[in-house]
Design a protein around this motif. Structure first.
Motif, short mmCIF file in Angstrom:
data_model
loop_
_atom_site.label_atom_id
_atom_site.label_comp_id
_atom_site.label_asym_id
_atom_site.label_seq_id
_atom_site.Cartn_x
_atom_site.Cartn_y
_atom_site.Cartn_z
N LEU A 126 0.84 -1.19 0.00
CA LEU A 126 0.00 0.00 0.00
C LEU A 126 0.88 1.24 0.00
O LEU A 126 1.81 1.34 0.81
CB LEU A 126 -0.89 -0.04 1.25
CG LEU A 126 -1.92 1.06 1.42
CD1 LEU A 126 -2.91 1.10 0.26
CD2 LEU A 126 -2.68 0.86 2.74
N SER A 127 0.60 2.15 -0.93
CA SER A 127 1.40 3.38 -1.01
C SER A 127 0.50 4.61 -0.90
O SER A 127 -0.64 4.61 -1.37
CB SER A 127 2.14 3.44 -2.35
OG SER A 127 2.80 4.68 -2.51
N LYS A 128 1.06 5.66 -0.33
CA LYS A 128 0.39 6.96 -0.40
C LYS A 128 0.51 7.48 -1.83
O LYS A 128 1.37 7.04 -2.59
CB LYS A 128 1.10 7.95 0.53
CG LYS A 128 0.81 7.71 1.99
CD LYS A 128 1.43 8.83 2.80
CE LYS A 128 1.22 8.57 4.27
NZ LYS A 128 2.02 9.47 5.10
N ASP A 129 -0.30 8.47 -2.16
CA ASP A 129 -0.29 9.04 -3.51
C ASP A 129 0.81 10.10 -3.60
O ASP A 129 0.54 11.31 -3.61
CB ASP A 129 -1.68 9.64 -3.80
CG ASP A 129 -1.82 10.07 -5.24
OD1 ASP A 129 -0.99 9.66 -6.07
OD2 ASP A 129 -2.76 10.83 -5.54
N ILE A 130 2.04 9.63 -3.63
CA ILE A 130 3.21 10.51 -3.71
C ILE A 130 3.95 10.08 -4.98
O ILE A 130 4.06 8.86 -5.23
CB ILE A 130 4.14 10.30 -2.48
CG1 ILE A 130 3.40 10.55 -1.16
CG2 ILE A 130 5.41 11.15 -2.57
CD1 ILE A 130 3.07 11.99 -0.85
N PRO A 131 4.45 11.02 -5.82
CA PRO A 131 5.01 10.64 -7.13
C PRO A 131 5.96 9.44 -7.07
O PRO A 131 6.87 9.38 -6.24
CB PRO A 131 5.76 11.90 -7.56
CG PRO A 131 4.96 13.00 -6.91
CD PRO A 131 4.49 12.46 -5.59
N GLY A 132 5.72 8.48 -7.99
CA GLY A 132 6.55 7.28 -8.07
C GLY A 132 6.10 6.18 -7.12
O GLY A 132 6.54 5.04 -7.24
N PHE A 133 5.21 6.53 -6.18
CA PHE A 133 4.72 5.57 -5.18
C PHE A 133 5.93 4.88 -4.51
O PHE A 133 6.90 5.56 -4.20
CB PHE A 133 3.72 4.59 -5.81
CG PHE A 133 2.71 5.27 -6.72
CD1 PHE A 133 2.04 6.40 -6.29
CD2 PHE A 133 2.45 4.80 -8.00
CE1 PHE A 133 1.12 7.05 -7.11
CE2 PHE A 133 1.54 5.45 -8.84
CZ PHE A 133 0.88 6.57 -8.39
N LEU A 134 5.85 3.54 -4.32
CA LEU A 134 6.98 2.88 -3.65
C LEU A 134 7.97 2.30 -4.67
O LEU A 134 9.18 2.51 -4.58
CB LEU A 134 6.47 1.75 -2.74
CG LEU A 134 5.66 2.21 -1.52
CD1 LEU A 134 5.06 1.02 -0.80
CD2 LEU A 134 6.56 2.99 -0.56
N VAL A 135 7.42 1.59 -5.67
CA VAL A 135 8.31 0.87 -6.59
C VAL A 135 9.15 1.84 -7.44
O VAL A 135 10.38 1.76 -7.48
CB VAL A 135 7.50 -0.10 -7.50
CG1 VAL A 135 8.38 -0.65 -8.61
CG2 VAL A 135 6.93 -1.23 -6.67
N ASN A 136 8.49 2.77 -8.11
CA ASN A 136 9.24 3.63 -9.03
C ASN A 136 10.04 4.72 -8.34
O ASN A 136 10.95 5.30 -8.93
CB ASN A 136 8.32 4.20 -10.10
CG ASN A 136 7.98 3.12 -11.11
OD1 ASN A 136 8.84 2.32 -11.47
ND2 ASN A 136 6.73 3.07 -11.54
N ARG A 137 9.72 5.00 -7.10
CA ARG A 137 10.54 5.93 -6.31
C ARG A 137 11.95 5.34 -6.18
O ARG A 137 12.95 6.05 -6.15
CB ARG A 137 9.90 6.10 -4.92
CG ARG A 137 10.64 7.03 -3.99
CD ARG A 137 10.45 8.47 -4.41
NE ARG A 137 11.07 9.37 -3.46
CZ ARG A 137 10.48 9.90 -2.40
NH1 ARG A 137 9.21 9.62 -2.14
NH2 ARG A 137 11.14 10.72 -1.61
N MET A 138 12.02 4.00 -6.10
CA MET A 138 13.33 3.34 -5.98
C MET A 138 13.88 2.97 -7.35
O MET A 138 15.07 3.14 -7.63
CB MET A 138 13.19 2.06 -5.14
CG MET A 138 12.76 2.32 -3.71
SD MET A 138 12.78 0.82 -2.72
CE MET A 138 11.27 0.01 -3.21
N LEU A 139 13.00 2.43 -8.21
CA LEU A 139 13.50 1.85 -9.46
C LEU A 139 14.00 2.88 -10.46
O LEU A 139 15.07 2.71 -11.06
CB LEU A 139 12.38 1.00 -10.12
CG LEU A 139 12.76 0.41 -11.47
CD1 LEU A 139 13.86 -0.63 -11.33
CD2 LEU A 139 11.54 -0.19 -12.17
N ILE A 140 13.22 3.95 -10.68
CA ILE A 140 13.58 4.88 -11.77
C ILE A 140 14.92 5.60 -11.50
O ILE A 140 15.75 5.68 -12.40
CB ILE A 140 12.40 5.83 -12.08
CG1 ILE A 140 11.21 5.01 -12.63
CG2 ILE A 140 12.79 6.94 -13.06
CD1 ILE A 140 11.49 4.21 -13.91
N PRO A 141 15.19 6.07 -10.27
CA PRO A 141 16.52 6.64 -10.03
C PRO A 141 17.64 5.61 -10.29
O PRO A 141 18.71 5.96 -10.78
CB PRO A 141 16.48 7.05 -8.55
CG PRO A 141 15.03 7.33 -8.30
CD PRO A 141 14.30 6.28 -9.11
#
Ligand code: CAA
Length: 306
Positions: free
Chosen positions: A193-208
């Motif tokens: 479960l993620s809050k509605d913050i850009p990138g959520f949980l997965v892409n907050r880590m993956l894209i950088p």
């Protein structure tokens, strides 16, 4: 199924029988597959009836390979494909109990699709987006049912990846989050479960991480193959960062990087120029046969492209 203690309680979702899917690309078809596999009727929409029908044919062909390998019975494949009904457009979502939008990562496009789906859907039906970074709250705000909207972010390739990230928009109700979570679990996924913050949980880590591999490449720190070996053998990831970016789609990776950069206003998220250039060239990864690598028509990797 293991879930975090912060997960919502399981609820009865047996009334969710018809699932609408917007987008017959790799994510939309994957979602259609897991929904149909778990007994749901699927109403599939793309920009035209022809594109939706072509998407269903591509899915049938890929399931045909599982039949050839003896992993899926031919009649089970036929039954699965028969549960997917391509239709003309969102106006055909009248029977849907849930619609999952999986169109391109473009805010205006998603807003248009959300408005059209909302107008056609029955009262009480749920509306979810598979967006990888766009605000669920913004999408919910253009509908007449913001409390019934949530993020349902599947991973690529959907049938093989075990996770579904559930995103709670500002107005999502507890019941909506519980229903979407239970449904994703019913589809065989473990949920977070993620809050509605850009990138959520997965892409907050993956894209950088993927973007940093692009910076290392453009600085000449190592070759594409060595960067990918670093990820595979050094980090025990199933794929290296550049081949994973090719799988996701370089346009999607760039779109997410741009959302993170814009929304956080932090230059640490700026996209590497090699990523921008490949997208500008139309080399979008595996789906176009060329990205960081060149692929044959069956999707097998041939050699580095740059
Ligand atoms: N349905 C069901 N089964 C399928 C299938 C389908 N559509 N397609 C393939 N399979 C089966 C295959 O037949 C195969 O079965 P066997 O092992 O019994 O032969 C099995 O699934 C594995 O298939 P592959 O051999 O093709 O797969 P692999 O072992 O090479 O793994 C992979 C492929 C799962 C993609 C793996 O490389 C991997 O995990 N890569 C990383 C993917 C990843 O990180 N994805 C997340 C991206 S981030 C994201 O999506 C979020 C975002 O917003 C950007």
């Amino acid at each position: 199924m293991e879930n975090s203690p912060h997960q919502p309680p399981s609820v009865d979702v047996s009334h969710i029988r018809v699932v609408g899917v917007i987008g017959a690309g790799q994510m939309g078809l994957g979602i259609a597959q897991v929904a149909a596999q778990t007994g749901h009727e699927v109403v599939l929409v793309d920009a035209s009836l022809e594109l939706a029908a072509r998407g269903r044919d591509r899915l049938a062909a890929s399931l045909g390979r599982l039949v050839e390998k003896g992993k899926l019975a031919a009649d089970a494949r036929d039954a699965l494909v028969a549960r997917i009904r391509p239709v003309k457009g969102a106006e055909d979502f009248g029977t849907a109990d849930l619609v999952v939008e999986a169109a391109t990562e473009h805010l205006e496009t998603k807003i248009k699709l959300f408005k059209a789906a909302d107008a056609a859907m029955k009262p009480g039906a749920l509306l979810a987006s598979n967006t990888s970074s766009i605000s669920i709250t913004k999408l919910a705000a253009v509908t007449s049912r913001p409390e019934l909207v949530a993020g349902m972010h599947f991973m690529n390739p959907v049938p093989l990846m075990k996770l579904c990230e559930i995103v709670r928009g500002v107005q999502s109700s507890d019941q909506t989050i519980a229903a979407i979570t239970t449904l994703a679990q019913k589809m065989g996924k473990t949920t977070i479960l993620s809050k509605d913050i850009p990138g959520f949980l997965v892409n907050r880590m993956l894209i950088p991480f993927l973007n940093e591999a692009c910076f290392a490449l453009q600085e000449g720190v190592g070759s594409p193959e060595d960067l990918d070996q670093a990820g595979k053998l050094g980090l025990n990831h199933p794929m290296g960062p550049l081949e994973l970016a090719d799988l996701i789609g370089l346009d999607t990776c760039l779109a997410i990087a741009e959302v993170l950069h814009r929304e956080f206003g932090d230059d640490k998220y700026r996209a590497a120029s090699v990523l921008r250039n490949l997208v500008a060239a139309g080399w979008l990864g595996k789906k176009t046969g060329r990205g960081f690598y060149v692929y044959d028509e069956k999707g097998a990797k041939l050699r580095p492209a740059i």
